[in-house]
Design a protein around this motif. Structure first.
Motif, PDB file in Angstrom:
ATOM      1  N   ALA A  58      16.706  18.538 -13.150  1.00  0.00           N
ATOM      2  CA  ALA A  58      16.119  19.435 -13.075  1.00  0.00           C
ATOM      3  C   ALA A  58      14.760  18.897 -12.465  1.00  0.00           C
ATOM      4  CB  ALA A  58      15.264  19.952 -14.367  1.00  0.00           C
ATOM      5  N   LEU A  59      14.271  19.611 -11.512  1.00  0.00           N
ATOM      6  CA  LEU A  59      13.462  19.256 -10.684  1.00  0.00           C
ATOM      7  C   LEU A  59      11.793  19.386 -11.587  1.00  0.00           C
ATOM      8  CD1 LEU A  59      12.529  17.105  -8.099  1.00  0.00           C
ATOM      9  CD2 LEU A  59      11.707  19.474  -6.385  1.00  0.00           C
ATOM     10  N   MET A  60      11.733  18.648 -11.874  1.00  0.00           N
ATOM     11  CA  MET A  60       9.345  19.069 -13.047  1.00  0.00           C
ATOM     12  C   MET A  60       8.772  18.530 -11.221  1.00  0.00           C
ATOM     13  SD  MET A  60      11.265  19.972 -15.236  1.00  0.00           S
ATOM     14  CE  MET A  60       9.470  20.705 -16.228  1.00  0.00           C
ATOM     15  N   VAL A  61       7.492  19.276 -11.641  1.00  0.00           N
ATOM     16  CA  VAL A  61       6.562  18.627 -10.738  1.00  0.00           C
ATOM     17  C   VAL A  61       5.694  18.886 -11.106  1.00  0.00           C
ATOM     18  CG1 VAL A  61       5.295  19.832  -8.469  1.00  0.00           C
ATOM     19  CG2 VAL A  61       7.966  19.525  -8.360  1.00  0.00           C
ATOM     20  N   ARG A  62       4.181  18.187 -11.510  1.00  0.00           N
ATOM     21  CA  ARG A  62       2.862  18.495 -11.423  1.00  0.00           C
ATOM     22  C   ARG A  62       1.906  18.353 -10.306  1.00  0.00           C
ATOM     23  NH1 ARG A  62      -0.804  19.024 -15.183  1.00  0.00           N
ATOM     24  NH2 ARG A  62      -2.565  17.718 -15.952  1.00  0.00           N
ATOM     25  N   ASP A  63       1.070  19.147  -9.961  1.00  0.00           N
ATOM     26  CA  ASP A  63       0.663  19.440  -8.874  1.00  0.00           C
ATOM     27  C   ASP A  63      -0.523  18.651  -9.198  1.00  0.00           C
ATOM     28  OD1 ASP A  63       2.828  21.041  -7.102  1.00  0.00           O
ATOM     29  OD2 ASP A  63       2.820  22.288  -9.022  1.00  0.00           O
ATOM     30  N   ARG A  64      -0.930  18.924  -8.108  1.00  0.00           N
ATOM     31  CA  ARG A  64      -2.777  18.042  -7.980  1.00  0.00           C
ATOM     32  C   ARG A  64      -3.112  19.686  -8.606  1.00  0.00           C
ATOM     33  NH1 ARG A  64      -5.987  13.650  -6.816  1.00  0.00           N
ATOM     34  NH2 ARG A  64      -3.870  13.347  -6.094  1.00  0.00           N
ATOM     35  N   SER A  65      -2.774  20.645  -7.576  1.00  0.00           N
ATOM     36  CA  SER A  65      -3.882  21.966  -7.786  1.00  0.00           C
ATOM     37  C   SER A  65      -2.995  22.908  -8.900  1.00  0.00           C
ATOM     38  CB  SER A  65      -3.220  22.703  -6.342  1.00  0.00           C
ATOM     39  OG  SER A  65      -1.935  23.525  -7.000  1.00  0.00           O
ATOM     40  N   LEU A  66      -2.961  22.421  -9.705  1.00  0.00           N
ATOM     41  CA  LEU A  66      -2.489  23.236 -11.078  1.00  0.00           C
ATOM     42  C   LEU A  66      -2.800  21.510 -12.325  1.00  0.00           C
ATOM     43  CD1 LEU A  66       1.077  24.834  -9.792  1.00  0.00           C
ATOM     44  CD2 LEU A  66      -1.813  25.447 -10.142  1.00  0.00           C
ATOM     45  N   ARG A  67      -3.484  20.864 -11.726  1.00  0.00           N
ATOM     46  CA  ARG A  67      -3.568  20.024 -13.513  1.00  0.00           C
ATOM     47  C   ARG A  67      -3.965  20.766 -14.072  1.00  0.00           C
ATOM     48  NH1 ARG A  67      -6.370  13.995 -10.765  1.00  0.00           N
ATOM     49  NH2 ARG A  67      -5.756  14.105 -12.778  1.00  0.00           N
ATOM     50  N   LEU A  80      -2.593   9.797 -13.368  1.00  0.00           N
ATOM     51  CA  LEU A  80      -3.403   8.875 -13.028  1.00  0.00           C
ATOM     52  C   LEU A  80      -3.396   8.042 -11.641  1.00  0.00           C
ATOM     53  CD1 LEU A  80      -5.011   6.146 -14.066  1.00  0.00           C
ATOM     54  CD2 LEU A  80      -2.757   4.613 -14.464  1.00  0.00           C
ATOM     55  N   ALA A  81      -1.514   8.455 -11.214  1.00  0.00           N
ATOM     56  CA  ALA A  81      -1.186   8.099 -10.000  1.00  0.00           C
ATOM     57  C   ALA A  81      -1.680   9.693  -8.698  1.00  0.00           C
ATOM     58  CB  ALA A  81       0.427   9.146 -10.018  1.00  0.00           C
ATOM     59  N   LEU A  82      -2.212  10.548  -9.722  1.00  0.00           N
ATOM     60  CA  LEU A  82      -3.267  11.689  -9.139  1.00  0.00           C
ATOM     61  C   LEU A  82      -4.430  10.871  -8.578  1.00  0.00           C
ATOM     62  CD1 LEU A  82      -2.369  14.931 -10.032  1.00  0.00           C
ATOM     63  CD2 LEU A  82      -0.804  14.206  -8.079  1.00  0.00           C
ATOM     64  N   ASP A  83      -5.282  10.751  -9.296  1.00  0.00           N
ATOM     65  CA  ASP A  83      -6.588   9.983  -9.286  1.00  0.00           C
ATOM     66  C   ASP A  83      -5.884   8.777  -8.020  1.00  0.00           C
ATOM     67  OD1 ASP A  83      -7.472  12.014 -10.701  1.00  0.00           O
ATOM     68  OD2 ASP A  83      -7.025  11.106 -12.833  1.00  0.00           O
ATOM     69  N   ARG A  84      -5.459   7.859  -8.387  1.00  0.00           N
ATOM     70  CA  ARG A  84      -4.915   6.428  -7.613  1.00  0.00           C
ATOM     71  C   ARG A  84      -4.245   6.478  -6.568  1.00  0.00           C
ATOM     72  NH1 ARG A  84      -8.257   6.235 -11.639  1.00  0.00           N
ATOM     73  NH2 ARG A  84      -7.966   3.655 -12.984  1.00  0.00           N
ATOM     74  N   ASP A  98       0.892  -1.282   0.424  1.00  0.00           N
ATOM     75  CA  ASP A  98      -0.056  -0.300   0.641  1.00  0.00           C
ATOM     76  C   ASP A  98       0.610   0.999   0.031  1.00  0.00           C
ATOM     77  OD1 ASP A  98      -2.616  -1.869   2.147  1.00  0.00           O
ATOM     78  OD2 ASP A  98      -2.485  -1.123  -0.196  1.00  0.00           O
ATOM     79  N   LEU A  99       2.556   1.148  -0.074  1.00  0.00           N
ATOM     80  CA  LEU A  99       3.282   2.762  -0.443  1.00  0.00           C
ATOM     81  C   LEU A  99       2.494   3.251  -1.841  1.00  0.00           C
ATOM     82  CD1 LEU A  99       5.988   1.287   1.420  1.00  0.00           C
ATOM     83  CD2 LEU A  99       5.043   2.551   2.122  1.00  0.00           C
ATOM     84  N   LEU A 100       2.075   2.408  -2.389  1.00  0.00           N
ATOM     85  CA  LEU A 100       1.524   2.822  -4.130  1.00  0.00           C
ATOM     86  C   LEU A 100       0.223   3.181  -4.566  1.00  0.00           C
ATOM     87  CD1 LEU A 100       4.969   2.556  -5.180  1.00  0.00           C
ATOM     88  CD2 LEU A 100       3.659   5.136  -5.383  1.00  0.00           C
ATOM     89  N   ASP A 101       0.072   2.603  -2.947  1.00  0.00           N
ATOM     90  CA  ASP A 101      -2.019   2.047  -3.437  1.00  0.00           C
ATOM     91  C   ASP A 101      -2.241   1.654  -4.306  1.00  0.00           C
ATOM     92  OD1 ASP A 101      -2.778   4.393  -1.453  1.00  0.00           O
ATOM     93  OD2 ASP A 101      -2.280   5.479  -2.909  1.00  0.00           O
ATOM     94  N   GLY A 102      -1.553  -0.139  -4.505  1.00  0.00           N
ATOM     95  CA  GLY A 102      -1.745  -1.428  -5.435  1.00  0.00           C
ATOM     96  C   GLY A 102      -1.972  -0.344  -7.162  1.00  0.00           C
ATOM     97  N   CYS A 144      -1.593  11.744  -2.401  1.00  0.00           N
ATOM     98  CA  CYS A 144      -0.372  12.411  -3.051  1.00  0.00           C
ATOM     99  C   CYS A 144      -0.823  13.304  -4.005  1.00  0.00           C
ATOM    100  CB  CYS A 144       0.328  11.493  -4.444  1.00  0.00           C
ATOM    101  SG  CYS A 144       0.721  12.047  -5.609  1.00  0.00           S
ATOM    102  N   ALA A 145      -0.250  15.202  -3.650  1.00  0.00           N
ATOM    103  CA  ALA A 145      -0.078  16.333  -4.302  1.00  0.00           C
ATOM    104  C   ALA A 145       0.543  16.199  -4.918  1.00  0.00           C
ATOM    105  CB  ALA A 145      -0.072  16.941  -2.997  1.00  0.00           C
ATOM    106  N   ARG A 146       1.859  15.982  -4.864  1.00  0.00           N
ATOM    107  CA  ARG A 146       2.367  16.041  -6.361  1.00  0.00           C
ATOM    108  C   ARG A 146       2.695  14.094  -6.908  1.00  0.00           C
ATOM    109  NH1 ARG A 146       7.120  20.081  -4.108  1.00  0.00           N
ATOM    110  NH2 ARG A 146       7.901  18.196  -3.690  1.00  0.00           N
ATOM    111  N   VAL A 147       3.060  15.114  -8.539  1.00  0.00           N
ATOM    112  CA  VAL A 147       4.275  14.038  -9.046  1.00  0.00           C
ATOM    113  C   VAL A 147       5.797  14.362  -9.558  1.00  0.00           C
ATOM    114  CG1 VAL A 147       4.230  12.349 -11.228  1.00  0.00           C
ATOM    115  CG2 VAL A 147       1.992  12.366 -10.141  1.00  0.00           C
ATOM    116  N   VAL A 148       6.768  13.730  -9.221  1.00  0.00           N
ATOM    117  CA  VAL A 148       8.208  14.519  -9.707  1.00  0.00           C
ATOM    118  C   VAL A 148       8.712  13.429  -9.991  1.00  0.00           C
ATOM    119  CG1 VAL A 148       7.883  15.659  -7.472  1.00  0.00           C
ATOM    120  CG2 VAL A 148       9.388  13.414  -7.002  1.00  0.00           C
ATOM    121  N   ALA A 149      10.014  14.566 -11.400  1.00  0.00           N
ATOM    122  CA  ALA A 149      10.801  13.639 -12.440  1.00  0.00           C
ATOM    123  C   ALA A 149      11.634  14.219 -11.462  1.00  0.00           C
ATOM    124  CB  ALA A 149      10.561  13.467 -12.593  1.00  0.00           C
TER     125      ALA A 149
END
Length: 294
Positions: free
Chosen positions: A282-291, A237-241, A106-110, A245-250
């Protein structure tokens, strides 16, 4: 910390870079544990959280009282089929359709249950890796020079196998997957808990941050926008599932401008430049609040 360069995602038009935008690879070396974190200039929303997550503390306590962690299928039960929805024929090679050791505690919600998602380029499905079925294909991708430059996993199957098994036999903080587009396996992904990854030593992290590493395996699939489309789809998909999680990063290599551009096109924002043990990133971020804005 596995690679997160987008060259594997959407390989540049030149078909050579594989860092973070056009996805052919990413930095594969695990971050050194004795490298002190450096301060990073970020916006006011990128804050550093040094508290160990409750899931990790519980996992440590659980493992302290057990000699070994059971894996999926160890009780003799039949694991679910590769994909009840897409049932990709190109992955059905006769190997047992077991998600052995893809339990993510459950660390990544399946991740295995995230299911297929529609994208502008077709139906896409993240399918957790099964060594017996997927190792030859992933090894071939890793031996592509454009991928090997960043992932550093070229060589015999044992090299790639060791990298995959380290995740599959771990605590579930990183789940390796094959990306299946319209029934055809065409990319390799690692979905991981960025707040539990060595990356968190080098940049601000929040609880439940989800990281993405990606490479696009076939040369013909690179440089034509697939990476950007799939990056956006998987990030959303990560934000939905993952409600927590408030952010996806790379962290694509800063020098890989096609990779950085692919992330920007996919709705990520450039947060900061960070120094990692093997690259300036480069730290790239996809924010839930800005999606819905980006």
């Amino acid at each position: 910390m596995p690679p997160t360069d987008a060259s594997a995602h959407a390989a540049p038009a030149t078909g050579t870079d594989s860092d973070g935008g056009d996805l052919t690879g990413a930095c594969a070396a695990e971050r050194s544990t004795d490298v002190a974190p450096e301060p990073v200039a970020t916006d006011c929303e990128d804050t550093l959280d040094l508290r160990l997550p409750d899931e990790l503390l519980a996992l440590i306590a659980e493992q302290a009282g057990a000699d070994e962690v059971p894996v999926a299928g160890s009780d003799g039960a039949t694991a679910p089929p590769l994909s009840a929805v897409t049932a990709p024929p190109l992955l059905a090679t006769g190997a047992p359709p077991l998600f052995a050791a893809t339990l993510d505690h459950d660390l990544l919600d399946g991740v295995a249950e995230w299911g297929p998602v529609g994208t502008p380029v077709g139906t896409f499905h993240l399918v957790p890796v099964v060594i017996e079925r997927d190792l030859p294909l992933i090894t071939r991708w890793m031996n592509d020079p454009a991928v090997a430059e960043f992932w550093e996993l070229a060589g015999a199957e044992s090299v790639t196998g060791e990298h995959l098994r380290a995740q599959l036999n771990g605590d579930g903080r990183s789940v390796p997957c094959v990306g299946v587009l319209e029934g055809a396996p065409m990319s390799y992904w690692e979905i991981y808990r960025a707040d539990l990854d060595p990356l968190a030593r080098h940049c601000p992290a929040r609880p439940h941050d989800t990281g993405i590493h990606l490479l696009i395996g076939e040369v013909a699939d690179r440089g034509r926008g697939l990476g950007s489309a799939l990056l956006r789809a998987v990030a959303d998909l990560a934000l939905d599932r993952r409600p927590a999680c408030a952010r996806v990063v790379a962290e694509p290599a800063l020098r890989n401008t096609p990779s950085v551009a692919a992330f920007l096109t996919a709705g990520f924002r450039f947060s900061a430049e960070i120094d990692l043990p093997d690259k300036r990133a480069a730290l790239m971020v996809r924010d839930r609040s800005l999606r819905l804005v980006l």
